[in-house]
Design an enzyme around this catalytic site. Sequence first.
Site, PDB file in Angstrom:
ATOM      1  N   GLY C  13     -69.742  76.331 -19.329  1.00  0.00           N
ATOM      2  CA  GLY C  13     -70.286  75.046 -18.883  1.00  0.00           C
ATOM      3  C   GLY C  13     -69.183  74.005 -18.835  1.00  0.00           C
ATOM      4  O   GLY C  13     -68.301  73.996 -19.686  1.00  0.00           O
ATOM      5  N   ARG C  74     -69.444  82.085 -14.150  1.00  0.00           N
ATOM      6  CA  ARG C  74     -69.673  83.260 -14.983  1.00  0.00           C
ATOM      7  C   ARG C  74     -69.043  84.478 -14.312  1.00  0.00           C
ATOM      8  O   ARG C  74     -68.960  84.559 -13.105  1.00  0.00           O
ATOM      9  CB  ARG C  74     -71.174  83.506 -15.140  1.00  0.00           C
ATOM     10  CG  ARG C  74     -71.828  82.389 -15.896  1.00  0.00           C
ATOM     11  CD  ARG C  74     -72.898  82.929 -16.808  1.00  0.00           C
ATOM     12  NE  ARG C  74     -73.579  81.793 -17.436  1.00  0.00           N
ATOM     13  CZ  ARG C  74     -74.862  81.502 -17.270  1.00  0.00           C
ATOM     14  NH1 ARG C  74     -75.625  82.307 -16.542  1.00  0.00           N
ATOM     15  NH2 ARG C  74     -75.393  80.458 -17.860  1.00  0.00           N
ATOM     16  N   ASP C 105     -67.784  78.236 -26.924  1.00  0.00           N
ATOM     17  CA  ASP C 105     -67.825  79.413 -27.774  1.00  0.00           C
ATOM     18  C   ASP C 105     -67.680  80.735 -27.021  1.00  0.00           C
ATOM     19  O   ASP C 105     -66.817  81.562 -27.322  1.00  0.00           O
ATOM     20  CB  ASP C 105     -69.184  79.412 -28.484  1.00  0.00           C
ATOM     21  CG  ASP C 105     -69.020  79.612 -29.967  1.00  0.00           C
ATOM     22  OD1 ASP C 105     -68.107  78.986 -30.544  1.00  0.00           O
ATOM     23  OD2 ASP C 105     -69.789  80.414 -30.519  1.00  0.00           O
ATOM     24  N   THR C 128     -66.686  71.667 -24.593  1.00  0.00           N
ATOM     25  CA  THR C 128     -68.149  71.738 -24.614  1.00  0.00           C
ATOM     26  C   THR C 128     -68.696  70.427 -25.151  1.00  0.00           C
ATOM     27  O   THR C 128     -68.087  69.827 -26.037  1.00  0.00           O
ATOM     28  CB  THR C 128     -68.665  72.892 -25.487  1.00  0.00           C
ATOM     29  OG1 THR C 128     -70.060  72.689 -25.736  1.00  0.00           O
ATOM     30  CG2 THR C 128     -67.963  72.956 -26.832  1.00  0.00           C
ATOM     31  N   ASP C 130     -71.319  70.202 -26.835  1.00  0.00           N
ATOM     32  CA  ASP C 130     -72.210  70.492 -27.965  1.00  0.00           C
ATOM     33  C   ASP C 130     -71.592  70.228 -29.336  1.00  0.00           C
ATOM     34  O   ASP C 130     -72.300  70.144 -30.333  1.00  0.00           O
ATOM     35  CB  ASP C 130     -72.686  71.950 -27.897  1.00  0.00           C
ATOM     36  CG  ASP C 130     -73.457  72.239 -26.618  1.00  0.00           C
ATOM     37  OD1 ASP C 130     -74.009  71.297 -26.032  1.00  0.00           O
ATOM     38  OD2 ASP C 130     -73.498  73.410 -26.205  1.00  0.00           O
ATOM     39  N   ASP C 132     -70.030  72.205 -31.324  1.00  0.00           N
ATOM     40  CA  ASP C 132     -70.572  73.262 -32.181  1.00  0.00           C
ATOM     41  C   ASP C 132     -69.538  74.345 -32.505  1.00  0.00           C
ATOM     42  O   ASP C 132     -69.913  75.454 -32.873  1.00  0.00           O
ATOM     43  CB  ASP C 132     -71.791  73.896 -31.505  1.00  0.00           C
ATOM     44  CG  ASP C 132     -71.429  74.554 -30.175  1.00  0.00           C
ATOM     45  OD1 ASP C 132     -70.298  74.348 -29.693  1.00  0.00           O
ATOM     46  OD2 ASP C 132     -72.282  75.264 -29.613  1.00  0.00           O
ATOM     47  N   ARG C 174     -77.572  73.360 -27.508  1.00  0.00           N
ATOM     48  CA  ARG C 174     -77.795  74.773 -27.860  1.00  0.00           C
ATOM     49  C   ARG C 174     -78.319  74.913 -29.298  1.00  0.00           C
ATOM     50  O   ARG C 174     -79.339  74.317 -29.625  1.00  0.00           O
ATOM     51  CB  ARG C 174     -76.517  75.568 -27.619  1.00  0.00           C
ATOM     52  CG  ARG C 174     -76.190  75.619 -26.099  1.00  0.00           C
ATOM     53  CD  ARG C 174     -75.218  76.734 -25.809  1.00  0.00           C
ATOM     54  NE  ARG C 174     -74.179  76.749 -26.804  1.00  0.00           N
ATOM     55  CZ  ARG C 174     -73.524  77.839 -27.202  1.00  0.00           C
ATOM     56  NH1 ARG C 174     -73.806  79.008 -26.665  1.00  0.00           N
ATOM     57  NH2 ARG C 174     -72.588  77.780 -28.106  1.00  0.00           N
ATOM     58  N   ARG C 246     -94.832  60.256 -23.860  1.00  0.00           N
ATOM     59  CA  ARG C 246     -94.168  60.770 -22.669  1.00  0.00           C
ATOM     60  C   ARG C 246     -92.900  61.518 -23.061  1.00  0.00           C
ATOM     61  O   ARG C 246     -92.281  61.204 -24.071  1.00  0.00           O
ATOM     62  CB  ARG C 246     -93.792  59.621 -21.723  1.00  0.00           C
ATOM     63  CG  ARG C 246     -94.995  58.830 -21.234  1.00  0.00           C
ATOM     64  CD  ARG C 246     -95.935  59.705 -20.408  1.00  0.00           C
ATOM     65  NE  ARG C 246     -97.213  59.049 -20.197  1.00  0.00           N
ATOM     66  CZ  ARG C 246     -97.548  58.432 -19.076  1.00  0.00           C
ATOM     67  NH1 ARG C 246     -96.693  58.409 -18.065  1.00  0.00           N
ATOM     68  NH2 ARG C 246     -98.727  57.856 -18.949  1.00  0.00           N
ATOM     69  N   GLN C 254     -76.283  65.100 -18.747  1.00  0.00           N
ATOM     70  CA  GLN C 254     -75.513  65.032 -19.996  1.00  0.00           C
ATOM     71  C   GLN C 254     -74.124  65.665 -19.882  1.00  0.00           C
ATOM     72  O   GLN C 254     -73.255  65.400 -20.700  1.00  0.00           O
ATOM     73  CB  GLN C 254     -76.281  65.736 -21.124  1.00  0.00           C
ATOM     74  CG  GLN C 254     -77.584  65.052 -21.464  1.00  0.00           C
ATOM     75  CD  GLN C 254     -78.469  65.917 -22.352  1.00  0.00           C
ATOM     76  OE1 GLN C 254     -78.301  65.968 -23.557  1.00  0.00           O
ATOM     77  NE2 GLN C 254     -79.421  66.619 -21.746  1.00  0.00           N
TER      78      GLN C 254
END
Lengths: 321, 321, 321, 321
Positions: C13, C74, C105, C128, C130, C132, C174, C246, C254
């Site tokens: 990503g 990919r 990752d 990334t 994230d 993470d 994630r 909502r 993002q």
Amino acid sequence: MLKKAIAVVTSGGDSPGMNAAARAVVRTAIYEGVEVYGVHNGYSGMVHDDIVQLTTRSVSDLIQRGGTFLGTARSKSFMTPEGRKTAFENLRKRGIEGLVIIGGDGSLTGGSLLSKETGMPIVGLPGTIDNDVWGMDYTIGCDTACNTIVDAINKLRDTASAHRRIIIVEVMGRHSGWLAMMSGIAGGAEYILVPEVAFDLEEISLELKEMYERGKRYSIIVVAEGAGSGVEIGKIIGEKTEIDTRVSVLGHIQRGGSPTVEDRIKASMLGEKAALAIISGVSDVVYSFNEGQVVGVNLFEAVNNTKTLDPELVRLSRVLA
Amino acid sequence: MLKKAIAVVTSGGDSPGMNAAARAVVRTAIYEGVEVYGVHNGYSGMVHDDIVQLTTRSVSDLIQRGGTFLGTARSKSFMTPEGRKTAFENLRKRGIEGLVIIGGDGSLTGGSLLSKETGMPIVGLPGTIDNDVWGMDYTIGCDTACNTIVDAINKLRDTASAHRRIIIVEVMGRHSGWLAMMSGIAGGAEYILVPEVAFDLEEISLELKEMYERGKRYSIIVVAEGAGSGVEIGKIIGEKTEIDTRVSVLGHIQRGGSPTVEDRIKASMLGEKAALAIISGVSDVVYSFNEGQVVGVNLFEAVNNTKTLDPELVRLSRVLA
Amino acid sequence: MLKKAIAVVTSGGDSPGMNAAARAVVRTAIYEGVEVYGVHNGYSGMVHDDIVQLTTRSVSDLIQRGGTFLGTARSKSFMTPEGRKTAFENLRKRGIEGLVIIGGDGSLTGGSLLSKETGMPIVGLPGTIDNDVWGMDYTIGCDTACNTIVDAINKLRDTASAHRRIIIVEVMGRHSGWLAMMSGIAGGAEYILVPEVAFDLEEISLELKEMYERGKRYSIIVVAEGAGSGVEIGKIIGEKTEIDTRVSVLGHIQRGGSPTVEDRIKASMLGEKAALAIISGVSDVVYSFNEGQVVGVNLFEAVNNTKTLDPELVRLSRVLA
Amino acid sequence: MLKKAIAVVTSGGDSPGMNAAARAVVRTAIYEGVEVYGVHNGYSGMVHDDIVQLTTRSVSDLIQRGGTFLGTARSKSFMTPEGRKTAFENLRKRGIEGLVIIGGDGSLTGGSLLSKETGMPIVGLPGTIDNDVWGMDYTIGCDTACNTIVDAINKLRDTASAHRRIIIVEVMGRHSGWLAMMSGIAGGAEYILVPEVAFDLEEISLELKEMYERGKRYSIIVVAEGAGSGVEIGKIIGEKTEIDTRVSVLGHIQRGGSPTVEDRIKASMLGEKAALAIISGVSDVVYSFNEGQVVGVNLFEAVNNTKTLDPELVRLSRVLA
């Protein structure tokens, strides 16, 4: 050594994130069962007894706002021992046993005098966009100011490129080149002029002339206010290069705006830390981040030492240009 | 009376949306089976033969960009009949039979001379943030510039409120107060000083003093550059009111930035209109919007008449302040 | 042990700042006299031999752009030993002696296999949003993503407040709650639901009901995608509270946008570090920031360990809410 | 026929600029010497007697805020004659002799019933981002919503381009394709699917496949919610093209945010117009802009007719794509 009541004041030039910090001081104190007061208009309000009790509600809908809801102002009387004595009495008569000061170098110096002379426990937080306080690599608002400057550089780039111009951008920072260096690197500036590093306008002009002869469409030169007047530097470069040169002095827009996530989070963490520290009996410490960790710096050392610019940034700016 | 080839040039100060307009000229011409050329660096490139053929690809990924991908520049030689003759010959030798000019008052005047002297068919589009072209209530870029200014006012408001300051914001507009009036109303300014309306700094200072005595926390005064120097006005008001007064000269950031939706759409519509018109044989017309409709204004009338400020805006600014 | 040529690839990503990192890799290599290649479309381009030499010019006007100019994709064949062998041969036939991988990752895991099987020296950078990746507290793009989310929360707050609604905001991340936690605190969210901390929708609904009965006008609940579906959580809370609820799933916005100053500067520093390291013979290391310092983490440890959420953030979110 | 007191209510979905309009109603009424009341939470507050008198101060610092400070809500009782009678009595007992309603189609319909049944004079302003009210080409908030969508498209473009993806963006607009069309053109979308124009997903998929085979890096398809579900359309296109396709449903962020200059100015002008009209005895009229001029449309005609999409926009979208 739990306190009964504490107060928070914002002083000196405002910076984005001051509200987030004050909000965290207030909510932490209330969470800990301690009363919390807000001093309006900086030390001036402390001398003139403009002090009110705050609640959780007083600070709601505030984390995203620039400026400071408490107000800030200069105070001549606080610069005298008599003024500080009056300020101290105004705090004490409300049972206030500790004070959190959010402000820059000058404001922290004022706080150190109050502490010395009256014994009022003081904890400081560095509220300034300049990132120029000794012992720490972060001050509240510096990240927002950098992003504001880079946003302006983006707009200036459009028009510089259309006209094949040299654009000089004068940014804030007082004696420090930090804001200029960060925003210059992030904005892809060709030159970054800071007070900490010598530069030669003759040489720069020659290089620029060559670049434009080889086809360069535009260049951005970021000038820290401490390195000289953007207008004067622009005049010299314009004359030496004979390339159309324009100057933009960004001015006070650099102090405003909704704080970035980093400024909101760090200001919140520091506000909590300051409240917990003052409540538990700490005094004469300025809290901030250094190398990613919250650090406590001695208040007198923080205001008496001068921070130097990270040489790593200077080096990086050269490799990437 | 279909043309074989047309050209497009951007001239004078750049404005956001020029790229969207040029893109629409190019795509419309190609859609209609007509070759289209781009002139680099304004009239200067026309004199110096810096002209290239454009394709649909040349203008992709462009609608969102500020500035002008064609470049723009001043040209002394184009100000002479000889220069314009050379420019004309550079167009004709490529078979260019019509020219779309995107620029402000001065650029359109230059175009009108080219048309008169050489017979080259000309269609103009008003590319300027100042919204000061006669016969129309829109110019390409004016909406983006207004939003940029209001964004700056928002930031200045934060710091003005924190310090109980008066903030003077000097904005562009040359002889016109339109930008100041629009951004002042939208930014909630207390006073808007424009060249078209007399003002009395003595009276304003007195009113400000009273407001601050009654507790007002800040005020914003927008000054059109045509109404006087922001710095000088700030000095006078600061002295008369004895209130902390700061000046922000917004400068060239007002010309840059990604265009708003309105500027993208209207510039696109006008680019299409200009291309269709020049292809079908129209000449000496400036196209823009007036009262929501595309209008064609005689090129010579557009450049020889002076637009006046909508009195409705002036009135509104007083009711809402 | 100076290399003759290196390559850079972006994989997985995309995240804002990847361009700044790749630009710094390219400029540093050239500054050091080393040839540098760019692999298009991630590992897929490595297998399919879509690799081009880059110059300083290739990466100009790039630091401010989101996405990745190299592209990313990919690749099923790279997931096989044969594919990786082909990829390796495509690098070697150009004399490429080291590879900088910018990705998350999964991409770093792919790189670790390439290194093990073929001996190609690998240095990784965590690209990334994230945040993470084990062993570091920063990944390229995480600061921009946080600011994008908080900007969206600001807009949602307007409409939530107008309607006395509960607004559920589902954010990316994630398996990690970091993005949710940071943006939730900075956005002033009432609840932040993350996979790392147990929560009870029954209890939350009861609390919300009480708050609204006491007059609360709106509340924001940030949900990490790893903590459950925003739509389902919204349905449950809406039913239990009988308050108008909502859901907004922020989605791919993002990942985009012009990177913040922090992401530009840190990505640039890491790009430089990665280039210098791979050139000087380092392999199997991922560089990033931890506690404000550049750190090198063993590639295999980075991909085989799981990062945990800073408990300090969790605590802070409770004190400030 | 000067009134003694009037009231203002915001109803239905909120839209950016409602505050600017309400502020202008309040300030104009006070300027004219007429008392002005604000109804909280839409028709619900009118039925439940949640009505307060407003001053100039009540609406300061408001022009830049999204949402509505008066609140808005659905009301089942107002949908009955009894509910409307109660609402009427709550207005009358305060001496309120005229009502300004800011809201969309449904809200204006509710107002028309109140007017018919009780004789309460009503003036409406179209407060909706959808720009779907008959007789006018502007509604309050539509410009801000377009800019919010285009900003999101910019971010999605980054990630679409990095991955060679098709991105489907579902936008609001109820039965109208206006928002989709404007933001699609301004955002440079490849396809814009609206309820007013038939489209063939089979054909679109074939064209997309060809474009990607010829090297296209990304495409944006804007889908109006009235034209179908973005998720379902994305699924079909993804299957038919076998290109990586992602869907982003922008949702409620489209209703929020600080209003643009156009929405602030037009909403202010309409607020002033509405106040002057209701004070001077006008009833059953909706005011807005059409072709750049303020127009008054009969309230019953406005709610009983259906607006059609400007065919000029549809044509333009095809020429420019």
